[in-house]
Design a protein around this motif. Structure first.
Motif, short mmCIF file in Angstrom:
data_model
loop_
_atom_site.label_atom_id
_atom_site.label_comp_id
_atom_site.label_asym_id
_atom_site.label_seq_id
_atom_site.Cartn_x
_atom_site.Cartn_y
_atom_site.Cartn_z
N PRO A 127 -1.61 7.38 1.69
CA PRO A 127 -2.67 8.19 1.11
C PRO A 127 -2.10 9.49 0.55
O PRO A 127 -1.07 9.98 1.03
CB PRO A 127 -3.61 8.48 2.30
CG PRO A 127 -3.32 7.38 3.28
CD PRO A 127 -1.87 7.05 3.10
N ARG A 169 -2.94 12.64 0.73
CA ARG A 169 -2.77 13.75 1.69
C ARG A 169 -1.60 13.52 2.63
O ARG A 169 -0.87 14.45 2.97
CB ARG A 169 -4.04 13.97 2.50
CG ARG A 169 -5.13 14.60 1.68
CD ARG A 169 -6.35 14.89 2.53
NE ARG A 169 -7.36 15.52 1.69
CZ ARG A 169 -8.64 15.35 1.85
NH1 ARG A 169 -9.10 14.59 2.83
NH2 ARG A 169 -9.49 15.96 1.05
N THR A 192 -5.64 1.51 -8.02
CA THR A 192 -6.35 2.31 -7.03
C THR A 192 -7.72 1.70 -6.84
O THR A 192 -8.41 1.39 -7.80
CB THR A 192 -6.46 3.77 -7.50
OG1 THR A 192 -5.15 4.27 -7.71
CG2 THR A 192 -7.16 4.63 -6.46
N ASN A 193 -8.05 1.50 -5.57
CA ASN A 193 -9.32 0.84 -5.25
C ASN A 193 -10.08 1.67 -4.23
O ASN A 193 -10.18 1.30 -3.06
CB ASN A 193 -9.05 -0.57 -4.73
CG ASN A 193 -10.32 -1.38 -4.57
OD1 ASN A 193 -11.41 -0.92 -4.88
ND2 ASN A 193 -10.16 -2.59 -4.08
N GLY A 194 -10.57 2.82 -4.68
CA GLY A 194 -11.42 3.66 -3.83
C GLY A 194 -10.85 3.89 -2.45
O GLY A 194 -9.73 4.34 -2.29
N LYS A 195 -11.65 3.54 -1.45
CA LYS A 195 -11.25 3.79 -0.06
C LYS A 195 -10.14 2.86 0.41
O LYS A 195 -9.53 3.12 1.43
CB LYS A 195 -12.47 3.66 0.85
CG LYS A 195 -13.49 4.75 0.57
CD LYS A 195 -14.48 4.86 1.69
CE LYS A 195 -15.56 5.83 1.30
NZ LYS A 195 -15.51 7.06 2.03
N LYS A 196 -9.88 1.79 -0.32
CA LYS A 196 -8.78 0.89 0.05
C LYS A 196 -7.43 1.48 -0.30
O LYS A 196 -6.40 1.00 0.12
CB LYS A 196 -8.95 -0.48 -0.62
CG LYS A 196 -10.10 -1.27 -0.06
CD LYS A 196 -10.13 -2.65 -0.65
CE LYS A 196 -11.27 -3.45 -0.04
NZ LYS A 196 -11.33 -4.80 -0.58
N GLY A 197 -7.43 2.52 -1.14
CA GLY A 197 -6.20 3.23 -1.44
C GLY A 197 -5.49 2.71 -2.68
O GLY A 197 -6.05 2.03 -3.52
N THR A 198 -4.22 3.06 -2.75
CA THR A 198 -3.39 2.75 -3.90
C THR A 198 -2.33 1.74 -3.50
O THR A 198 -1.67 1.91 -2.47
CB THR A 198 -2.72 4.04 -4.43
OG1 THR A 198 -3.75 4.99 -4.74
CG2 THR A 198 -1.88 3.79 -5.65
N GLN A 256 0.84 -1.19 0.00
CA GLN A 256 0.00 0.00 0.00
C GLN A 256 0.88 1.25 0.00
O GLN A 256 1.83 1.34 0.78
CB GLN A 256 -0.88 0.03 1.24
CG GLN A 256 -2.00 -0.98 1.24
CD GLN A 256 -3.07 -0.67 0.23
OE1 GLN A 256 -3.43 -1.52 -0.55
NE2 GLN A 256 -3.58 0.54 0.22
#
Length: 134
Positions: A38, A40, A68-74, A35
């Motif tokens: 994020p 930010r 990239t998978n939405g809220k799961k991140g990159t 992962q």
């Protein structure tokens, strides 16, 4: 693994981030599934705008390095989703060139000449224990 950005460099910030992450992936420092921070969080750490990091991630996703998978991140993409390892790319060549410069500096600091350094490199690359790049 530490991502850094030279704010005085003419290379755009997003490109510095993209090329470093690509280098970490190519050398195995960032294996598939890792992962990424994020947007930010990384932007805050580097003192950059969210847009610079977002663009870097977008470029990495476009070239297949990350997913990239939405809220799961990159995360780093599986090997089969990325560019074929045998294909030459500017990023692969840049990683090799950086490693060669580092090796040359070490050999020079130890007092070895080009012949001795080349012999050591040749030996390392032809050793039966040396794993071919994947």
């Amino acid at each position: 693994m530490e991502i850094t950005v030279d704010t005085r460099s003419p290379t755009p910030h997003y490109e510095q981030i993209r090329s470093q992450i690509t280098g970490f992936v190519l050398t195995g420092a960032l294996p598939p599934g890792t992962q990424l921070p994020p947007i930010r969080q990384l932007a805050g750490h580097l003192g950059l705008s969210n847009g610079a990091v977002a663009r870097a991630y977008k470029e990495l996703e476009r070239e297949g390095t990350v997913t990239t998978n939405g809220k799961k991140g990159t995360a780093i993409a599986p090997q089969d989703k990325r560019t074929a390892p045998g294909r030459t790319s500017p990023d692969r060549l840049a990683v090799l060139s950086d490693a060669a410069r580092e090796y040359a500096a070490i050999a020079h600091s130890l007092g070895y000449d080009l012949t001795a350094a080349s012999a050591a490199l040749h030996s390392a690359m032809t050793s039966p224990f040396t794993k071919a790049p994947s």
